[in-house]
Design an enzyme around this catalytic site. Structure first.
Site, PDB file in Angstrom:
ATOM      1  N   GLU A 319       0.608  -0.955  -0.195  1.00 26.38           N
ATOM      2  CA  GLU A 319       0.417   0.026  -0.411  1.00 26.38           C
ATOM      3  C   GLU A 319       0.610   1.318  -0.224  1.00 26.38           C
ATOM      4  O   GLU A 319       1.235   1.990   0.860  1.00 26.38           O
ATOM      5  CB  GLU A 319      -1.079  -0.158   1.797  1.00 26.38           C
ATOM      6  CG  GLU A 319      -2.089  -1.261   1.420  1.00 26.38           C
ATOM      7  CD  GLU A 319      -2.795  -1.353   2.144  1.00 26.38           C
ATOM      8  OE1 GLU A 319      -2.747  -1.077   3.086  1.00 26.38           O
ATOM      9  OE2 GLU A 319      -3.970  -1.856   2.189  1.00 26.38           O
ATOM     10  N   ASP A 393      -8.974 -10.081   3.865  1.00 27.50           N
ATOM     11  CA  ASP A 393      -7.727  -7.884   4.189  1.00 27.50           C
ATOM     12  C   ASP A 393      -9.103  -7.950   5.431  1.00 27.50           C
ATOM     13  O   ASP A 393     -10.394  -6.833   5.478  1.00 27.50           O
ATOM     14  CB  ASP A 393      -8.178  -7.082   4.000  1.00 27.50           C
ATOM     15  CG  ASP A 393      -7.510  -5.777   4.732  1.00 27.50           C
ATOM     16  OD1 ASP A 393      -7.317  -5.973   5.655  1.00 27.50           O
ATOM     17  OD2 ASP A 393      -7.319  -4.255   3.887  1.00 27.50           O
ATOM     18  N   GLU A 421     -12.903  -3.023  11.835  1.00 28.21           N
ATOM     19  CA  GLU A 421     -13.025  -1.766  10.674  1.00 28.21           C
ATOM     20  C   GLU A 421     -13.689  -2.248   9.841  1.00 28.21           C
ATOM     21  O   GLU A 421     -14.699  -1.170   8.753  1.00 28.21           O
ATOM     22  CB  GLU A 421     -11.532  -2.174  10.220  1.00 28.21           C
ATOM     23  CG  GLU A 421     -11.278  -1.247   8.787  1.00 28.21           C
ATOM     24  CD  GLU A 421     -10.187  -1.539   7.980  1.00 28.21           C
ATOM     25  OE1 GLU A 421      -9.306  -2.500   8.716  1.00 28.21           O
ATOM     26  OE2 GLU A 421      -9.477  -1.300   6.657  1.00 28.21           O
TER      27      GLU A 421
END
Ligand code: BDP
Length: 708
Positions: A319, A393, A421
């Site tokens: 990332e 993820d 998240e």
């Protein structure tokens, strides 16, 4: 050092949520239930209501003997005094030796003559510095409870265990408990930024930024010690290189000083480009001797300030983060240069395997395996590969990461995410232990049946000496630490599973409920059922049949239409691939071939939709809308049923919670209710938005849709 009372903001925060007049009126109604903020977590030590029960526990806790006087033993003595005062309503004096029956003695054989005299040393050494025994025995002719360990941390853990026995109303007679942690490194990873914000944090600002060491930090340490967490990496994995500058290292040393008596070491996330950015070197090439020298000097500086520094966590070539591949080097080259720097001090490197370079494979979930498996055996012995539970993820359900069991010569540290998240953040009640258990208990078949992920990470499968697990923390400066009062349960459950991955989600919930909410049977049963049903409910309304990543940038709300211009694999459409012909990601041998990263029999079972479990169906398969499911219904019908079921189940959580009105304290009752109401609305929104979106493609083959 500033001392700030973290409770000052209590009413302000709660009033915003429920409105003050309702709150105060309701608080007055809940006779006998003291208003609570959630700040005390599972360490409330609420007074036992039954006087007979109190008296009987009191007989086993007439006095406390904690030797010797060291920072940790002072913590132990203070915690026992605090816990017993709260639970039993009496001040239990600290004594030097037992004078009557009923003394609690805590210590290690090397520092406590009383413990040394018991002759348990060999057994304690076998349990290790963090293991302990709690035994009913006789000392100097008096009946006593002895909490003993080879190390001070073990004595501290034993003291918390002893208090937990009372908190959960277990008998103290004839105790014979021996415990040791199954994993060596049990870490929280905080994703805290230098400006005080927290990446994917939903519970307020950072606990340690800006410059503040306060009572909250000690209470954070107490909470962690009570569940055996022994390390905290304090800055975000998207690491600001400044985190390694001297002023910030001094700050880290201050934090380490507070955490040390509680058996917790500090770790830091390191930015791979630090030599260039901080040291003005022309390169960060890990094979360049000047770069290696820079990392060695930096490690030496850190250990001067923090002698028990745990090590570095590194996110590299992921990332947009810099890494060894920028110089044509491998992840092993990168990890090893840092590993060599900390090795003389006993430090470790946690090199994250969260990489998904598009050039490696068109299917994102295949990339980490493709990059890391060839590196097995090429890392220094003090390097862990840190592997997320699943290959994508932190989705609400993923198959286990295929790297588990595929790198027998490398210690693997499992990375779980406590902060929610992708699981409703701090708004939805989702108890994560069932999800984590699913992964820990998953069979990799790496060495035949029974090769569980838990055995990979506890080292028993491949004979690894180094073992560990990390959880991305959900703590912040909100009064109740985690935003949602029930998110505290995930912090608790992470610690308990890190200690013993064999514990059940139900048993952990039970402990937590009794300590956090009360032990009335209907309270325990209702909350337990809410918690244990919550994860599956969330899956039903957000990722039915294994559909995944149906979200946009906030990772919260449904966004099936999301097509991210920056990267295909940040889009929802990349994963669900819905069109008139069907839905799902084909990861079979005819598709991306991701199934072949798993061993037999999984690769065969998951290669065929008929033998793939329904809850992973669209993870591994792309199927027509009228595909016949095991139930006999079409795929579309099952999808509709799941979204509806999930929304109904969310509503059911709220309905069950309402039955607890007046049975738990009003303040937390209302705070949880407000969030459950929102969860009900959000779940309905997920159902409606996703069904409407997918129906545009499924029409024609759908026998059943929104109209029902
Ligand atoms: C993702 C998060 C991102 C993290 C990344 C990571 O969205 O904020 O930086 O994981 O683990 O889930 O590095």
């Amino acid at each position: 050092m500033t001392l700030v009372n973290p409770l000052n903001t209590t009413l302000r925060t709660r009033c915003r949520l429920v409105g003050c007049s309702t709150l105060i009126a309701a608080m007055a109604l809940a006779v006998g239930l003291r208003a609570e903020t959630g700040y005390d977590l599972w360490l409330r030590y609420a007074r036992l209501m039954d006087p007979i029960q109190r008296a009987s526990y009191r007989q086993s806790a007439i006095a406390i003997v904690v030797q010797p006087r060291s920072p940790t033993s002072e913590v132990i003595a203070a915690e026992l005094a605090r816990g017993l005062r709260g639970l039993l309503g009496v001040d239990v004096p600290r004594a030097v030796r037992p004078r009557s029956d009923g003394t609690v003695i805590v210590g290690t054989p090397s520092t406590s003559p009383l413990v040394a005299a018991l002759g348990w040393t060999d057994a304690l050494v076998r349990l290790g510095d963090e293991g302990y025994v709690i035994r009913s025995t006789s000392v100097g002719g008096h009946a006593a409870t002895v909490i003993a360990s080879a190390g001070e941390a073990g004595a501290l853990y034993g003291a918390f265990h002893f208090l937990r026995l009372i908190q959960t109303r277990r008998p103290l007679a004839r105790l014979d408990i021996a415990e040791r942690p199954r994993l060596e490194r049990r870490l929280l990873n905080h994703w805290d930024n230098l400006d005080g914000s927290i990446e994917r944090g939903y519970a307020g600002r950072s606990l340690w930024w800006p410059d503040r060491v306060d009572q909250r930090l000690r209470d954070y340490a107490r909470a962690n010690a009570s569940i055996g967490i022994n390390g905290a990496s304090i800055n975000s994995v998207n690491a600001n290189p400044q985190s390694l500058t001297t002023p910030l290292l001094e700050k880290a040393a201050g934090i380490a000083g507070v955490l040390r008596p509680y058996g917790i070491r500090v770790y830091l996330a390191a930015n791979f480009a630090a030599p260039k950015m901080l040291g003005s070197l022309p390169t960060d090439d890990p094979l360049d001797p000047a770069v290696a020298r820079w990392w060695r000097a930096k490690a030496d500086e850190i250990y001067r300030l923090v002698p028990d520094f745990g090590g570095f966590v590194v996110k590299a070539n992921s990332e947009g983060q810099p890494g060894p591949q920028d110089y044509g080097r491998t992840h092993a080259d990168g990890a090893n240069v840092l590993a060599d720097a900390v090795a003389p001090h006993g430090g470790i490197v946690l090199w994250r395997a969260f990489v998904y370079d598009e050039a490696v494979d068109p299917d994102r979930v295949k990339r980490a395996y493709a990059e890391f498996v060839p590196l097995d055996g090429r890392f220094r012995e003090n390097v862990f590969a840190q592997v997320k539970n699943g290959p994508l993820d932190f989705q609400p359900r993923e198959p286990f990461h295929p790297l588990f069991g595929a790198m027998p010569r490398t210690p693997l540290m499992a990375e779980l995410q406590i902060t929610q998240e992708y699981l409703g953040q701090a708004n939805h009640l989702v108890y994560l232990a069932p999800m984590w258990k699913e992964v820990l208990d998953a069979d990799t078949y790496a060495q035949g049946p029974g090769s569980l992920v838990a055995k990979v990470i506890d080292g028993s499968l491949d004979g690894q000496r180094r073992t560990g697990i990390a959880g991305v923390a959900n703590t912040g400066r909100d009064v109740n630490w985690s935003g949602h009062d029930f998110a505290q349960a995930n912090w608790y459950a992470f610690g308990r599973l890190a200690w013993d991955p064999g514990l059940s989600a139900g048993a952990i919930a039970d402990e937590w409920i009794r300590m956090t909410w009360g032990d009335a049977p209907d309270v325990v049963a209702t909350i337990r059922s809410i918690m244990l049903d919550s994860r599956e409910a969330f899956v039903h309304y957000t990722m039915p049949l294994g559909l995944h990543h149906v979200i946009g940038g906030d990772h919260y709300a449904p966004m099936p239409e999301n097509t991210d211009p920056r990267r295909a694999d940040w889009s929802a459409t990349y994963y669900h691939r819905a069109d008139a012909s069907g839905i799902g990601y084909d990861r079979t041998r005819r598709g991306s071939g991701a199934v072949d990263q798993y061993r037999l029999p999984l690769r065969e079972l998951w290669n065929d939709p008929a033998t793939t479990p329904d809850d992973l169906l669209l993870w591994f398969h792309r199927l027509p809308w009228d595909y016949r499911m095991k139930s006999g219904r079409t795929l579309w019908d099952e999808l509709v049923r799941s979204y509806r079921r999930g929304a109904d189940e969310a509503k059911g959580l709220e309905t069950r919670w309402r039955t607890l009105h007046g049975k738990v304290d009003e303040e937390r009752y209302q705070a949880v209710l407000a969030r459950l109401r929102r969860q009900t609305e959000d779940a309905a929104a997920w159902r409606d938005k996703c069904l409407r979106y997918f129906q545009a493609f499924s029409k024609g083959s759908a026998s059943d849709a929104l109209s029902r």
